[in-house]
Design a protein around this motif. Sequence first.
Motif, short mmCIF file in Angstrom:
data_model
loop_
_atom_site.label_atom_id
_atom_site.label_comp_id
_atom_site.label_asym_id
_atom_site.label_seq_id
_atom_site.Cartn_x
_atom_site.Cartn_y
_atom_site.Cartn_z
N VAL A 1 -9.07 0.10 -86.78
CA VAL A 1 -9.02 -0.86 -85.69
C VAL A 1 -8.38 -0.14 -84.51
O VAL A 1 -7.23 0.28 -84.57
CB VAL A 1 -8.20 -2.11 -86.06
N MET A 2 -9.18 0.04 -83.45
CA MET A 2 -8.70 0.72 -82.24
C MET A 2 -8.23 -0.34 -81.26
O MET A 2 -8.97 -1.26 -80.93
CB MET A 2 -9.83 1.52 -81.60
N ASP A 3 -7.00 -0.18 -80.79
CA ASP A 3 -6.44 -1.12 -79.82
C ASP A 3 -7.13 -0.98 -78.48
O ASP A 3 -7.80 0.00 -78.20
CB ASP A 3 -4.94 -0.87 -79.64
N GLN A 4 -6.92 -1.95 -77.65
CA GLN A 4 -7.46 -1.96 -76.30
C GLN A 4 -6.95 -0.73 -75.54
O GLN A 4 -5.78 -0.38 -75.62
CB GLN A 4 -6.98 -3.24 -75.63
N THR A 5 -7.84 -0.06 -74.80
CA THR A 5 -7.48 1.11 -74.01
C THR A 5 -8.02 0.96 -72.60
O THR A 5 -8.68 -0.03 -72.28
CB THR A 5 -8.06 2.40 -74.62
N ASP A 6 -7.79 1.95 -71.76
CA ASP A 6 -8.31 1.92 -70.40
C ASP A 6 -9.83 1.86 -70.39
O ASP A 6 -10.43 1.26 -69.50
CB ASP A 6 -7.87 3.17 -69.63
N ASN A 7 -10.48 2.49 -71.36
CA ASN A 7 -11.94 2.56 -71.40
C ASN A 7 -12.58 1.39 -72.14
O ASN A 7 -13.78 1.22 -72.08
CB ASN A 7 -12.38 3.87 -72.06
N ALA A 8 -11.81 0.62 -72.86
CA ALA A 8 -12.36 -0.49 -73.63
C ALA A 8 -11.51 -1.74 -73.38
O ALA A 8 -10.30 -1.69 -73.52
CB ALA A 8 -12.38 -0.16 -75.11
N SER A 9 -12.15 -2.81 -73.02
CA SER A 9 -11.42 -4.02 -72.67
C SER A 9 -10.99 -4.84 -73.89
O SER A 9 -10.21 -5.75 -73.78
CB SER A 9 -12.26 -4.90 -71.73
N GLN A 10 -11.54 -4.52 -75.05
CA GLN A 10 -11.16 -5.22 -76.26
C GLN A 10 -11.03 -4.23 -77.41
O GLN A 10 -11.54 -3.13 -77.35
CB GLN A 10 -12.17 -6.31 -76.61
N SER A 11 -10.33 -4.65 -78.45
CA SER A 11 -10.19 -3.77 -79.59
C SER A 11 -11.53 -3.63 -80.31
O SER A 11 -12.38 -4.51 -80.24
CB SER A 11 -9.11 -4.28 -80.54
N ARG A 12 -11.70 -2.51 -81.00
CA ARG A 12 -12.92 -2.26 -81.75
C ARG A 12 -12.54 -1.90 -83.18
O ARG A 12 -11.50 -1.32 -83.42
CB ARG A 12 -13.70 -1.08 -81.14
N TYR B 1 -13.85 8.29 -81.42
CA TYR B 1 -12.61 7.87 -82.08
C TYR B 1 -11.38 8.53 -81.47
O TYR B 1 -10.29 8.42 -82.00
CB TYR B 1 -12.67 8.19 -83.58
N GLN B 2 -11.57 9.21 -80.35
CA GLN B 2 -10.48 9.93 -79.70
C GLN B 2 -9.30 8.99 -79.47
O GLN B 2 -9.47 7.87 -78.99
CB GLN B 2 -10.96 10.49 -78.37
N GLY B 3 -8.12 9.42 -79.85
CA GLY B 3 -6.90 8.63 -79.69
C GLY B 3 -6.60 7.69 -80.84
O GLY B 3 -5.66 6.90 -80.76
N TRP B 4 -7.35 7.80 -81.94
CA TRP B 4 -7.14 6.86 -83.05
C TRP B 4 -5.73 6.95 -83.63
O TRP B 4 -5.19 5.95 -84.08
CB TRP B 4 -8.19 7.08 -84.15
N GLU B 5 -5.13 8.14 -83.59
CA GLU B 5 -3.79 8.27 -84.17
C GLU B 5 -2.74 7.51 -83.36
O GLU B 5 -1.80 6.99 -83.91
CB GLU B 5 -3.40 9.74 -84.28
N GLU B 6 -2.94 7.44 -82.03
CA GLU B 6 -1.99 6.73 -81.17
C GLU B 6 -2.36 5.27 -80.96
O GLU B 6 -1.50 4.41 -80.86
CB GLU B 6 -1.90 7.41 -79.80
N ASN B 7 -3.67 4.99 -80.86
CA ASN B 7 -4.12 3.65 -80.46
C ASN B 7 -4.80 2.87 -81.57
O ASN B 7 -5.38 1.82 -81.29
CB ASN B 7 -5.11 3.77 -79.29
#
Length: 71
Positions: A40-51, A19-25
């Motif tokens: 709901v985690m937004d798309q990041t460099d490590n994940a191509s879609q939201s989770r 869940y690292q970065g949940w506060e920002e993303n």
Amino acid sequence: MQAEQVPASLRRTLSERQYQGWEENGKLYQDPATNEYVLVMDQTDNASQSRSYRFDKNGQLKEDQNESSQK
């Protein structure tokens, strides 16, 4: 829901690496009917879609969720 409103039990769960970065993303919602939480985690460099992750009122991840349903 603001980060400072997150209960300590859920905050402990959200401190885990996945869940690292949940506060920002991410966006955290609380269902007032069940007191469950949804992150709901937004798309990041490590994940191509939201989770999305669902937690019970004690901050524990609910295992019955189906993350593969997102396309």
